[in-house]
Scaffold this motif. Structure first.
Motif, PDB file in Angstrom:
ATOM      1  N   GLN A 194       0.824  -1.202   0.000  1.00 21.39           N
ATOM      2  CA  GLN A 194       0.000   0.000   0.000  1.00 21.39           C
ATOM      3  C   GLN A 194       0.865   1.262   0.000  1.00 21.39           C
ATOM      4  O   GLN A 194       0.491   2.295  -0.567  1.00 21.39           O
ATOM      5  N   GLN A 195       2.040   1.178   0.593  1.00 19.45           N
ATOM      6  CA  GLN A 195       2.933   2.344   0.667  1.00 19.45           C
ATOM      7  C   GLN A 195       3.436   2.755  -0.716  1.00 19.45           C
ATOM      8  O   GLN A 195       3.742   3.933  -0.953  1.00 19.45           O
ATOM      9  N   GLN A 196       3.529   1.831  -1.635  1.00 18.54           N
ATOM     10  CA  GLN A 196       3.990   2.150  -2.985  1.00 18.54           C
ATOM     11  C   GLN A 196       3.034   3.096  -3.709  1.00 18.54           C
ATOM     12  O   GLN A 196       3.455   3.809  -4.625  1.00 18.54           O
ATOM     13  N   THR A 197       1.780   3.100  -3.309  1.00 17.55           N
ATOM     14  CA  THR A 197       0.808   4.007  -3.926  1.00 17.55           C
ATOM     15  C   THR A 197       0.907   5.419  -3.346  1.00 17.55           C
ATOM     16  O   THR A 197       0.369   6.361  -3.935  1.00 17.55           O
ATOM     17  N   GLY A 198       1.563   5.568  -2.186  1.00 20.91           N
ATOM     18  CA  GLY A 198       1.683   6.884  -1.563  1.00 20.91           C
ATOM     19  C   GLY A 198       0.422   7.310  -0.815  1.00 20.91           C
ATOM     20  O   GLY A 198       0.344   8.448  -0.339  1.00 20.91           O
ATOM     21  N   ARG A 199      -0.544   6.427  -0.685  1.00 19.74           N
ATOM     22  CA  ARG A 199      -1.785   6.744   0.031  1.00 19.74           C
ATOM     23  C   ARG A 199      -2.165   5.522   0.885  1.00 19.74           C
ATOM     24  O   ARG A 199      -2.701   4.535   0.379  1.00 19.74           O
ATOM     25  N   ILE A 200      -1.884   5.633   2.186  1.00 22.55           N
ATOM     26  CA  ILE A 200      -2.155   4.529   3.115  1.00 22.55           C
ATOM     27  C   ILE A 200      -3.320   4.934   4.020  1.00 22.55           C
ATOM     28  O   ILE A 200      -3.221   5.918   4.761  1.00 22.55           O
ATOM     29  N   PRO A 201      -4.447   4.204   3.958  1.00 18.25           N
ATOM     30  CA  PRO A 201      -5.595   4.567   4.810  1.00 18.25           C
ATOM     31  C   PRO A 201      -5.429   4.025   6.230  1.00 18.25           C
ATOM     32  O   PRO A 201      -5.167   2.834   6.434  1.00 18.25           O
ATOM     33  N   LEU A 202      -5.567   4.891   7.197  1.00 17.68           N
ATOM     34  CA  LEU A 202      -5.526   4.525   8.608  1.00 17.68           C
ATOM     35  C   LEU A 202      -6.733   5.139   9.317  1.00 17.68           C
ATOM     36  O   LEU A 202      -7.174   6.243   8.972  1.00 17.68           O
ATOM     37  N   ASP A 203      -7.250   4.416  10.290  1.00 13.48           N
ATOM     38  CA  ASP A 203      -8.371   4.907  11.096  1.00 13.48           C
ATOM     39  C   ASP A 203      -7.913   5.088  12.537  1.00 13.48           C
ATOM     40  O   ASP A 203      -7.360   4.152  13.141  1.00 13.48           O
ATOM     41  N   LEU A 204      -8.138   6.285  13.091  1.00 14.28           N
ATOM     42  CA  LEU A 204      -7.865   6.544  14.495  1.00 14.28           C
ATOM     43  C   LEU A 204      -9.209   6.570  15.227  1.00 14.28           C
ATOM     44  O   LEU A 204     -10.011   7.491  15.046  1.00 14.28           O
ATOM     45  N   LYS A 205      -9.453   5.532  16.036  1.00 16.73           N
ATOM     46  CA  LYS A 205     -10.721   5.416  16.762  1.00 16.73           C
ATOM     47  C   LYS A 205     -10.537   5.896  18.202  1.00 16.73           C
ATOM     48  O   LYS A 205      -9.546   5.541  18.850  1.00 16.73           O
ATOM     49  N   ILE A 206     -11.511   6.661  18.661  1.00 16.71           N
ATOM     50  CA  ILE A 206     -11.423   7.294  19.979  1.00 16.71           C
ATOM     51  C   ILE A 206     -12.669   6.960  20.787  1.00 16.71           C
ATOM     52  O   ILE A 206     -13.798   7.120  20.298  1.00 16.71           O
ATOM     53  N   LYS A 207     -12.466   6.524  22.027  1.00 17.67           N
ATOM     54  CA  LYS A 207     -13.539   6.328  23.007  1.00 17.67           C
ATOM     55  C   LYS A 207     -13.073   6.933  24.324  1.00 17.67           C
ATOM     56  O   LYS A 207     -12.113   6.447  24.924  1.00 17.67           O
ATOM     57  N   VAL A 208     -13.751   8.015  24.738  1.00 16.68           N
ATOM     58  CA  VAL A 208     -13.309   8.744  25.925  1.00 16.68           C
ATOM     59  C   VAL A 208     -14.496   8.959  26.862  1.00 16.68           C
ATOM     60  O   VAL A 208     -15.473   9.615  26.474  1.00 16.68           O
ATOM     61  N   PRO A 209     -14.454   8.429  28.096  1.00 15.94           N
ATOM     62  CA  PRO A 209     -15.508   8.757  29.066  1.00 15.94           C
ATOM     63  C   PRO A 209     -15.268  10.153  29.643  1.00 15.94           C
ATOM     64  O   PRO A 209     -14.153  10.488  30.063  1.00 15.94           O
ATOM     65  N   VAL A 210     -16.308  10.977  29.647  1.00 12.81           N
ATOM     66  CA  VAL A 210     -16.201  12.350  30.143  1.00 12.81           C
ATOM     67  C   VAL A 210     -17.373  12.640  31.064  1.00 12.81           C
ATOM     68  O   VAL A 210     -18.428  11.990  31.000  1.00 12.81           O
ATOM     69  N   SER A 211     -17.158  13.623  31.937  1.00 14.17           N
ATOM     70  CA  SER A 211     -18.231  14.153  32.779  1.00 14.17           C
ATOM     71  C   SER A 211     -18.419  15.622  32.428  1.00 14.17           C
ATOM     72  O   SER A 211     -17.446  16.363  32.260  1.00 14.17           O
ATOM     73  N   ILE A 212     -19.668  16.035  32.326  1.00 10.47           N
ATOM     74  CA  ILE A 212     -19.994  17.403  31.936  1.00 10.47           C
ATOM     75  C   ILE A 212     -20.207  18.249  33.184  1.00 10.47           C
ATOM     76  O   ILE A 212     -20.888  17.829  34.129  1.00 10.47           O
ATOM     77  N   LYS A 213     -19.653  19.440  33.181  1.00 16.08           N
ATOM     78  CA  LYS A 213     -19.806  20.373  34.296  1.00 16.08           C
ATOM     79  C   LYS A 213     -20.577  21.598  33.828  1.00 16.08           C
ATOM     80  O   LYS A 213     -20.103  22.342  32.951  1.00 16.08           O
ATOM     81  N   LEU A 214     -21.780  21.792  34.385  1.00 14.07           N
ATOM     82  CA  LEU A 214     -22.590  22.971  34.098  1.00 14.07           C
ATOM     83  C   LEU A 214     -22.396  23.959  35.243  1.00 14.07           C
ATOM     84  O   LEU A 214     -22.976  23.781  36.318  1.00 14.07           O
ATOM     85  N   LYS A 215     -21.586  24.974  35.011  1.00 12.23           N
ATOM     86  CA  LYS A 215     -21.232  25.910  36.083  1.00 12.23           C
ATOM     87  C   LYS A 215     -20.629  25.134  37.252  1.00 12.23           C
ATOM     88  O   LYS A 215     -19.514  24.660  37.171  1.00 12.23           O
ATOM     89  N   ASN A 238      10.667   6.700  12.562  1.00 13.92           N
ATOM     90  CA  ASN A 238      11.471   7.833  13.036  1.00 13.92           C
ATOM     91  C   ASN A 238      11.500   8.997  12.044  1.00 13.92           C
ATOM     92  O   ASN A 238      12.511   9.690  11.890  1.00 13.92           O
ATOM     93  N   SER A 239      10.395   9.209  11.378  1.00 20.47           N
ATOM     94  CA  SER A 239      10.291  10.360  10.478  1.00 20.47           C
ATOM     95  C   SER A 239       8.859  10.885  10.533  1.00 20.47           C
ATOM     96  O   SER A 239       7.913  10.140  10.803  1.00 20.47           O
ATOM     97  N   MET A 240       8.721  12.191  10.282  1.00 17.35           N
ATOM     98  CA  MET A 240       7.402  12.804  10.305  1.00 17.35           C
ATOM     99  C   MET A 240       6.610  12.362   9.078  1.00 17.35           C
ATOM    100  O   MET A 240       7.083  12.463   7.944  1.00 17.35           O
ATOM    101  N   ILE A 241       5.413  11.859   9.336  1.00 22.78           N
ATOM    102  CA  ILE A 241       4.565  11.346   8.263  1.00 22.78           C
ATOM    103  C   ILE A 241       3.601  12.447   7.839  1.00 22.78           C
ATOM    104  O   ILE A 241       2.983  13.115   8.675  1.00 22.78           O
ATOM    105  N   SER A 242       3.462  12.598   6.577  1.00 23.41           N
ATOM    106  CA  SER A 242       2.576  13.621   6.043  1.00 23.41           C
ATOM    107  C   SER A 242       1.133  13.085   6.000  1.00 23.41           C
ATOM    108  O   SER A 242       0.881  12.007   5.439  1.00 23.41           O
ATOM    109  N   ILE A 243       0.218  13.839   6.612  1.00 25.05           N
ATOM    110  CA  ILE A 243      -1.210  13.473   6.599  1.00 25.05           C
ATOM    111  C   ILE A 243      -1.848  14.205   5.422  1.00 25.05           C
ATOM    112  O   ILE A 243      -2.018  15.431   5.438  1.00 25.05           O
ATOM    113  N   LYS A 244      -2.206  13.464   4.397  1.00 20.32           N
ATOM    114  CA  LYS A 244      -2.770  14.070   3.193  1.00 20.32           C
ATOM    115  C   LYS A 244      -4.243  14.419   3.344  1.00 20.32           C
ATOM    116  O   LYS A 244      -4.726  15.369   2.726  1.00 20.32           O
ATOM    117  N   ALA A 245      -4.980  13.637   4.133  1.00 25.20           N
ATOM    118  CA  ALA A 245      -6.410  13.911   4.327  1.00 25.20           C
ATOM    119  C   ALA A 245      -6.815  13.439   5.718  1.00 25.20           C
ATOM    120  O   ALA A 245      -6.269  12.450   6.227  1.00 25.20           O
TER     121      ALA A 245
END
Length: 254
Positions: A194-215, A238-245
């Motif tokens: 996939q790297q030979q095409t110069g476009r590698i799809p990656l998904d960053l999935k996030i699950k974060v428990p939070v508490s809301i504070k109203l005042k 060990n190199s900076m990867i360019s994020i195209k999208a």
């Protein structure tokens, strides 16, 4: 000569009371037996079951049950109306908005094929979290999970530290992710192809428990769940990867 019967006229006295007609034979027989006049005996039938009517259902218990059901339904409706009105008022007053996240950069510290043919990966992700609310603070609680996926394969994962984000605050997070996949050889060959095409799809999935504070009021925990779909140019270590999208979508989960 034979004797002929003679018919003598009967003289009727007009002043005499009228004679009473003879009673019928049935009346005479009853009188001889000693039965009173005008009284009849009704023959009784023996061995005939007498129908028993079932008892009528208690009306008071049924009416009490109906009243209890009506009162319960009324109380539930009133409670739902109160909750809906409270949520509506809070929404109009505080005007809550979801926090925004963006992936600033991605660096691969390690991507090694082990002797057991498992693939060890270590990523460093820089994320910016922005709270656009003017009157709502966010407590990031323990138990968060961030993971990087290539198609349906989990490459590595990590967690966000606990912290409080104030009103209209922008916070930069550096998160270290690591993981090991047992199908390392097959996975590494697919990534290199996939790297030979110069476009590698990656998904960053996030699950974060939070508490809301109203005042000063802190509400119950909810989860912020989302995915950032990334297109990177390479997986060089060990190199900076360019994020195209980068496209991120998030929502709340109770």
């Amino acid at each position: 000569m034979t004797d002929h019967q003679r018919i003598h006229p009967v003289v009727v006295d007009p002043e005499a009371p009228p004679t009473r007609p003879l009673p019928p034979l049935a009346s005479i027989l009853r009188a001889e037996k000693g039965e009173p006049e005008g009284q009849h005996q009704i023959p009784l039938r023996r061995n005939v079951p007498i129908p028993v009517m079932p008892p009528s259902p208690p009306k008071k218990k049924r009416s009490c049950l109906c009243k209890c059901i009506c009162w319960t339904i009324s109380l539930v409706l009133i409670l739902l109306i109160i909750i809906g009105a409270t949520i509506g008022i809070l929404y109009l007053v505080f005007q809550p908005k979801l926090p925004k996240y963006s992936v600033d950069n991605l660096r691969i510290s390690d991507l090694t094929l082990n002797f057991d043919l498992s693939l060890y990966a270590r990523f460093n992700v820089k994320i910016t979290a922005y709270n656009p609310n003017k009157n709502i603070g966010i407590y990031y609680e323990k138990g968060s999970n961030l993971s990087v996926w290539y198609k349906n394969t989990n490459l590595c994962q990590g967690s966000i530290p606990r912290f409080y984000q104030g009103y209209q605050n922008r916070t930069v997070l550096n998160v270290a992710l690591s993981g090991q996949n047992q199908y390392g050889r097959t996975l590494l060959e697919a990534l290199q192809e996939q790297q030979q095409t110069g476009r590698i799809p990656l998904d960053l999935k996030i699950k974060v428990p939070v508490s809301i504070k109203l005042k000063t009021l802190k509400l119950r925990k909810v989860k912020i769940v989302g995915t950032c779909k990334l297109i990177v140019d390479s997986l060089s270590t060990n190199s900076m990867i360019s994020i195209k999208a980068s496209t991120c979508n998030f929502g709340l989960k109770l």
